[in-house]
Motif scaffolding. Structure first.
Motif, PDB file in Angstrom:
ATOM      1  N   PHE B 221       1.995  -5.498  11.821  1.00 51.51           N
ATOM      2  CA  PHE B 221       2.606  -6.791  12.092  1.00 51.51           C
ATOM      3  C   PHE B 221       3.716  -6.676  13.122  1.00 51.51           C
ATOM      4  CE2 PHE B 221       0.934  -7.810   7.775  1.00 51.51           C
ATOM      5  CZ  PHE B 221       0.052  -8.781   8.204  1.00 51.51           C
ATOM      6  N   GLY B 222       4.370  -5.536  13.133  1.00 47.48           N
ATOM      7  CA  GLY B 222       5.481  -5.359  14.061  1.00 47.48           C
ATOM      8  C   GLY B 222       5.024  -5.291  15.504  1.00 47.48           C
ATOM      9  N   ILE B 223       3.825  -4.797  15.723  1.00 43.19           N
ATOM     10  CA  ILE B 223       3.327  -4.733  17.087  1.00 43.19           C
ATOM     11  C   ILE B 223       2.693  -6.075  17.399  1.00 43.19           C
ATOM     12  CG2 ILE B 223       1.844  -3.479  18.666  1.00 43.19           C
ATOM     13  CD1 ILE B 223       2.348  -1.032  16.962  1.00 43.19           C
ATOM     14  N   GLY B 224       3.543  -7.030  17.679  1.00 46.64           N
ATOM     15  CA  GLY B 224       3.085  -8.396  17.891  1.00 46.64           C
ATOM     16  C   GLY B 224       2.155  -8.505  19.080  1.00 46.64           C
ATOM     17  N   LYS B 225       2.241  -7.537  20.000  1.00 51.37           N
ATOM     18  CA  LYS B 225       1.414  -7.620  21.192  1.00 51.37           C
ATOM     19  C   LYS B 225      -0.070  -7.476  20.854  1.00 51.37           C
ATOM     20  CE  LYS B 225       4.545  -6.373  24.820  1.00 51.37           C
ATOM     21  NZ  LYS B 225       5.753  -5.679  24.395  1.00 51.37           N
ATOM     22  N   ALA B 226      -0.386  -6.918  19.676  1.00 52.19           N
ATOM     23  CA  ALA B 226      -1.785  -6.824  19.285  1.00 52.19           C
ATOM     24  C   ALA B 226      -2.291  -8.171  18.788  1.00 52.19           C
ATOM     25  CB  ALA B 226      -1.960  -5.773  18.199  1.00 52.19           C
ATOM     26  N   ALA B 227      -1.385  -9.131  18.640  1.00 45.76           N
ATOM     27  CA  ALA B 227      -1.739 -10.521  18.364  1.00 45.76           C
ATOM     28  C   ALA B 227      -2.598 -10.702  17.130  1.00 45.76           C
ATOM     29  CB  ALA B 227      -2.427 -11.149  19.575  1.00 45.76           C
ATOM     30  N   PHE B 231       0.747 -13.637  13.923  1.00 47.44           N
ATOM     31  CA  PHE B 231       1.698 -13.469  15.028  1.00 47.44           C
ATOM     32  C   PHE B 231       0.992 -13.507  16.384  1.00 47.44           C
ATOM     33  CE2 PHE B 231       3.838 -11.142  11.501  1.00 47.44           C
ATOM     34  CZ  PHE B 231       4.842 -12.059  11.324  1.00 47.44           C
ATOM     35  N   HIS B 232       0.130 -14.498  16.546  1.00 49.24           N
ATOM     36  CA  HIS B 232      -0.658 -14.540  17.770  1.00 49.24           C
ATOM     37  C   HIS B 232      -0.213 -15.644  18.705  1.00 49.24           C
ATOM     38  CE1 HIS B 232      -2.088 -17.713  15.230  1.00 49.24           C
ATOM     39  NE2 HIS B 232      -2.629 -18.271  16.297  1.00 49.24           N
TER      40      HIS B 232
END
Lengths: 493, 489, 137, 117
Positions: B221-227, B231-232
């Motif tokens: 979840f923390g790596i929001g860039k993975a969408a 958190f997308h």
């Protein structure tokens, strides 16, 4: 070459002696120069003291040749040498910035008075830090407070007067509380020397009188420290003071108050006594509230100076949070943040000084779109803001890392989350300002303005650069903070 | 000429784009020189990265310590095959995108082009940092810098909408990373005492499963860039940026930095054996599966072409996340290949969308009817690209999907297998249908003759399309590169 | 202010007495109760009385702002200088013993000088405060 | 009565609370300062009363071997504190005058009312 003991004395006496000389000068620029030279000299002295205590160890020097319980002694150890360096260093850098800013903001016949107050304030702050005598703390505290009321009252806005008055009332109550606390300690122990008090308290501790003294002193320092919810004086005071005074006070005054707190908790009352009381619990609640409330309120400010002031309330929360952990790692994080926050806030207030210099206001509404006209100043604001948020490669990140590590180390989950949540709130308030400064259309097109002069930009970027430097190379900051924390916890190096 | 040591090359990969951006700033008054510098920088970077690659694929593992901010935890660069692949991909596509950007930015008459190129170069530098990060702390640091460097690109136009999107972008990416990612990193540092990537994971035997599970969740979840949902939201928001930004950064560099981080953490921080024993990993992979389907369904409802592509990206990113979480070698191979395959496919699609915008000022899918006859080249490329995204031959996407499917079978996850297959159908419906409408439906407003986008745009589209097909026909090199990795897992 | 002759005559008698007493307190400080603080305030009281009875402008005539400023600063400087002299003579800061070959008499000298500095500053500051307030309308 | 044996504390507390109340409750800046002075004075009394030694004489050196002196230290300290207090009061009054000039009033309510416009 003066001996190290004499250097310790110089730390106080030289600014004290130069102050009346500056007072006699009519020319503001000369007064500025003398003040700057003095301040830089004090920075050099402080660095010598720090080097000495790091390599040789703590030392004591007496005033008037009277030994400790009767006379006043100055006691230099890692903790206060570190704080001395922060205070004198910040004063010097802000003073480099001061000349043009003061010339613009303060009437010519009051400039030398301004610098006199500055020097007295510096004397007071350094004195509080260096002295080993409890009553002397009060005296120096009042010297610094009285002169900072004057510094604040010199702001151009008439609200500077009311906020200075408010600060005066609150500050005096705080100082009197400290005085009461010291009085009780004196009644119990019959001495005013901190080391002596601490020795004698170990026999009599946990009596009701000592606890009362402790409560009075903590609340009193809390007032000076702007510990939530005793922070009400701070936002106005910082908002309406002259730009350089805001920068100086934001970077030093609360730091010294925090040092005082540590000195009383650890040296005078002792770790065990202090944390047997519900100090840790109280501080954790208050400082978490400070972080959250201070940041949220900062979001809704329309004046950039007030915004930064409320952010300071939150940042003080971080320092207290470190203290509340009651571990060496937490203490080290708190001390580290003392240094880092001084650099961040000093830098940011100087940035605002640049804006005020060109536009005469720190009101967000009037500054909309002005960031584009002053790209370097604006870039400095962003860099400082990122540090406030705690983005990697800035000092803010280093502080947060240490604080979160310390909190997780003893399993204080929620505390770590509060620290991190504070970053999110910080993004909101920093970015709100960034958007208005850069993306909003310029409110008043007629006012085409050049970048701030180099004389202002250089010190600003010096601090902002320090922000980045100490975000990457933490050898000095973390190193000293660790040694100092260890010293406070164990009394040995 | 003596070829410098690999360590120096590594450092150069970070320095070249930054120096480039400095020269771009100096030449801000001369657009042609400025664009020339961008291209030269891109080529220099790619040459440099290729040079590193030629050594890394023969087994060298250069390392470089930048600084040591916390005792025991360094900022360091180190190369392993996965990062190498990512760096190659990003640096190569930067050249292509620069060519495209020249055509697009001028054709579209954008303001502040110098700022655009400067931050573009800085973003690439941060991507290199992510790719070559030698430990978790470095990865985190460059991850954050990447967010900040792309922010000015997202808000490039400075309109109210761009600002709003910028807020969402920064808000989600920084919040997730500062709260979850950083917490996970600090916790790992405390738990393990080191943050260096190492094969097979770094958590000691006997770490409590709930700790590992929580950490994995924090990372994902923390790596929001993975969408991954929820958190997308930042990704569709970022689509207000100029198309080259969407194409390279939000279809390739930034989002790939996200899934790359997840992949790297799964491989080098957790390791296969830890992942297998974690119930949380399974839940998270189901969440990734949900994201795949849900994002596709949302994409169907989007009429704005870039928004549709954005949701398609969200769905595709979860392929990689899913593969990373499955934790077997087929899935990891698939995930790694998918990073590359999706990159070429999606960048083609974005290039096409931008070309349509520049040439005909059309943003919505519903306006594209019959456009194939006016822009046959662009629409043809779009067709190839969407096939690759759907995972159909003759495109690169087929191979990666193949391995991902194998991975789900190996892991015994039938639900996820079905998710992948269903996703193909959905992709056909919402992506492949677009060029079909373009070619076969009648044109709404008659346009005489062929009107394509500026030549640089077409060159870029041509190159990426060719590679998409080429990787289908000659997948050996990619596969070898990836399987070179796999044997070391 | 009203020019009341009774007040004027009486204060003309009183002011020298106050000044004398102030000097006594000032210079006897190292033997008995007293010292710079008290003496300074007494000293200032004389000037304030003078100002109240004869008008503020008469005080300003005697002590113009520049002179007052000079006195304020010089008191502090005397105090500081003493400290530096003792440092120079090899003692601690304000270590009066080194001021004379005979320790206790050094103490006397030191206290006398320092208290003089304190007295000057206190007196001139209090007068300055008085003038500052009284001069405003 | 034991409770009255430390009556000096009661005096100090009474004064302190009186002063504190005035500081908080009064809207007039000058009255606030007066309250602040009372507040400080209470602490001075606390200190000085703590220095009293039963049957002690004022600490002025006299001939004689065993004279019981009161503790002089609190007096010295309080002398400093009084000076600080005077400084605070002077500064506070100066500010009050400037505020009066700027706002035409020293009542907090009036000042707030003016700020809100």
């Amino acid at each position: 070459m003066a001996t190290i003991e004499q250097l310790a004395i110089f730390q106080i006496t030289i600014p004290l002696i130069v102050a009346p000389l500056v007072f006699l000068l009519k020319n503001g620029n000369r007064a500025w120069f003398l003040t700057l030279v003095t301040s830089v000299a004090m920075m050099w002295v402080a660095s010598q003291l720090l080097v000495h205590v790091l390599s040789v160890g703590e030392f004591v020097t007496q005033i008037g040749g009277w030994a400790a319980p009767w006379g006043i002694e100055y006691r230099v150890d890692t903790v206060n040498a570190f704080v001395l360096l922060i205070v004198s260093g910040m004063s010097s850098i802000v003073l480099m910035f001061a000349r043009q800013s003061v010339n613009q903001e303060i009437e010519s016949n009051k400039r030398s008075l301004f610098y006199t107050s500055w020097l007295l304030c510096l004397t007071g702050l350094l004195g509080v830090t260096i002295t080993g005598d409890a009553f002397n703390v009060f005296v120096f505290l009042e010297i610094s407070s009285l002169s900072s009321y004057v510094l604040i009252a010199m702001g151009r806005d008439r609200r500077a007067l009311t906020s200075s008055f408010q600060y005066l009332v609150m500050g005096t109550i705080g100082a009197t509380f400290i005085l009461i606390g010291i009085g009780f300690l004196f009644i119990v122990t019959g001495t005013l020397n901190m080391a002596d008090i601490s020795e004698r308290l170990s026999d009599t501790s946990q009596t009701r009188t000592v606890r009362t003294a402790f409560a009075f002193i903590i609340v009193g320092i809390g007032l000076k420290l702007a510990m939530f919810p005793l922070h009400l004086w701070l936002p106005n005071a910082y908002a309406y003071a002259p730009s350089v005074a805001s920068a100086f006070l934001a970077a030093t005054a609360t730091k010294v108050a925090l040092y005082m707190l540590l000195r009383f908790i650890y040296t005078v009352f002792g770790f065990e006594f202090s944390f047997d009381l519900p100090l840790s619990e109280t501080l954790v609640i208050l400082s978490s509230a400070a972080i959250l409330v201070g940041s949220v309120v900062a979001i809704f400010q329309d004046n950039l100076k007030r915004l930064l002031a409320y952010s300071s309330v939150a940042q003080i929360g971080y320092m207290l949070l470190g203290v509340s952990l009651a571990t060496q790692a937490g203490l080290s994080a708190a001390l580290l943040h003392v240094f880092n926050h001084a650099v961040i806030k000093g830098g940011l207030f100087l940035v605002l000084g640049c804006f005020v210099f060109r536009f005469g206001t720190a009101s967000l509404k009037l500054l909309s779109g002005k960031g584009t006209q002053m790209p370097w100043t604006f870039a400095a604001f962003i860099a400082g803001g990122l540090s406030l948020i705690g983005v990697p490669l800035t000092t803010g990140f280093v502080s947060k890392w240490q604080l979160v590590t310390a909190a997780l180390d003893i399993g204080w989950w929620p505390v770590a989350l509060v620290v991190l949540a504070g970053s999110i709130l910080a993004i909101v308030y920093v970015w709100r300002a960034v958007e208005v400064l850069y993306f909003r259309p310029v409110s008043d097109d007629s006012q085409i303005v050049k970048e701030a002069p180099l004389e202002l930009l250089l010190p600003t970027w010096l601090l902002i650069g320090a922000n980045i430097y100490f975000g990457i190379n933490t050898e000095l900051s973390i190193g000293v903070a660790d040694v100092a924390a260890h010293w406070l916890m164990t009394g040995t190096r | 000429m003596k070829i410098p040591a690999s360590e120096v090359l590594l450092l150069l990969a970070l320095i070249i784009p930054v120096v480039g951006s400095f020269f771009i700033f100096l030449c801000r008054k001369f657009p042609n020189v400025r664009e020339g510098i961008t291209l030269i920088t891109g080529i220099a970077l790619f040459a440099n990265v290729s040079l590193i690659a030629s050594r890394v694929f023969t087994g060298e593992r250069p390392e470089f310590v930048l600084a040591e901010p916390f005792s025991g935890f360094t900022l360091s660069l180190a190369v392993e095959p996965l990062g190498m692949l990512f760096a190659l991909l990003a640096s190569f596509l930067w050249i292509i995108t620069s060519i495209y950007a020249i055509g697009y930015m001028r054709g579209h008459g954008e303001d502040n082009q110098t700022r655009f190129y400067i931050f573009f170069a800085c973003s690439i530098a941060s991507v290199m940092g992510v790719a070559f990060a030698g430990d978790l702390l470095t990865l985190f640091v460059f991850y954050e810098i990447l967010t900040l460097m792309t922010y000015p690109l997202v808000t490039h136009s400075g309109t109210a909408e761009a600002r709003r999107s910028g807020r969402v972008y920064l808000g989600i990416l920084i919040s997730t990373s500062m709260v979850f990612f950083l917490l996970a990193v600090v916790w790992t540092a405390l738990e393990v005492g080191t943050l260096a990537f190492s094969i097979g994971g770094i958590y000691p035997e006997g770490t409590e499963p709930w700790v590992l599970g929580l950490l994995l969740a924090l990372f994902v979840f923390g790596i929001g860039k993975a969408a991954i949902m929820p958190f997308h939201r930042w990704l569709p928001a970022a689509m207000v940026a100029p198309t080259p930004v969407s194409a390279l950064l939000h279809a390739v560099a930034v989002v790939k930095a996200g899934v790359f981080s997840i992949l790297k953490i799964c491989i080098y921080i957790f390791g296969a054996s830890s992942l297998h024993n974690l119930a949380v990993a399974e839940w998270l992979s189901l969440l990734a599966g949900f994201t795949i389907i849900a994002a596709s369904i949302v994409a169907m409802g989007k009429d704005n072409l870039k928004a549709r592509l954005a949701y398609s990206t969200i769905s595709q990113l979860s392929y990689v996340t899913l593969g990373a979480l499955l934790g077997n070698s087929a899935a990891w191979t698939g995930a790694s290949m998918h990073m590359v395959a999706h990159a070429f496919g999606k960048i083609t699609l974005f290039f096409c969308a931008g070309a349509i915008l520049v040439a005909h000022h059309k943003k919505n899918v519903s306006e594209l009817d019959g456009l194939g006859r006016v822009m046959p080249f662009t629409m043809g490329a779009f067709f190839i690209g969407s096939l690759s995204i759907a995972g159909l031959p003759p495109t690169a996407g087929m191979w990666s999907k193949w391995y991902l499917v194998l991975g789900t079978v190996d892991a015994g996850e039938l639900i996820l297998l079905n998710v992948l297959l269903l996703s193909t159908l959905l992709n056909v419906y919402y992506l492949v249908s677009i060029p079909i409408r373009g070619f076969f439906k009648p044109l709404r407003t008659p346009v005489s003759g062929i009107k394509e986008a500026p030549l640089p745009c077409l060159i870029a589209i041509g190159v990426t399309t060719t590679i998409t097909v080429g990787l289908f026909i000659y997948p050996e090199h990619l596969f070898q590169a990836v399987s070179g990795l796999v044997t070391t897992w | 202010m009203t020019r009341n002759p009774v007040l004027q005559v009486i204060s003309k008698i009183m002011i020298p007495v106050i000044l004398l007493f102030a000097s006594y307190v000032q210079f006897h400080g190292d033997f008995g109760p007293g010292g710079g603080f008290q003496a300074g305030v007494l000293f200032a009281a004389a000037f304030i009385l003078f100002g109240v009875v004869f008008g503020i402008e008469s005080v300003v005539k005697v002590l113009p702002q520049g002179v007052l400023r000079f006195f304020i600063a010089s008191g502090v400087l005397i105090y500081g200088a003493t400290g530096f002299v003792t440092l120079y003579k090899g003692g601690d800061f304000l270590d009066y013993n080194v001021l004379s070959s005979h320790g206790p008499s050094g103490q006397h000298i030191g206290i006398l000088v320092v208290e003089l500095g304190v007295g000057i500053t206190v007196a001139s500051v209090v007068i300055a405060i008085f003038i500052a307030f009284a001069e405003r309308d | 009565m034991d409770i009255l044996s430390h009556y000096n504390y009661w005096v100090a507390i009474f004064l302190m609370m009186t002063g504190f109340y005035v500081v908080i409750a009064s809207g007039n800046l000058v009255k606030k300062l007066i309250g602040l002075n009372v507040f400080q004075a209470s602490v001075f009394i606390l200190y000085i009363s703590a220095g009293v030694v039963d049957k002690g004489v004022p600490p002025i050196l006299k001939e004689g071997a065993s004279i019981l002196y009161s503790n002089p230290l609190p007096h010295v300290l309080i002398l400093t504190a009084i000076v600080v207090g005077v400084g605070t009061t002077a500064l506070g009054l100066a500010l009050a005058i400037r505020i009066k000039e700027a706002y035409g009033s020293v009542e907090e309510d009036d000042i707030h009312a003016q700020e809100e416009d």
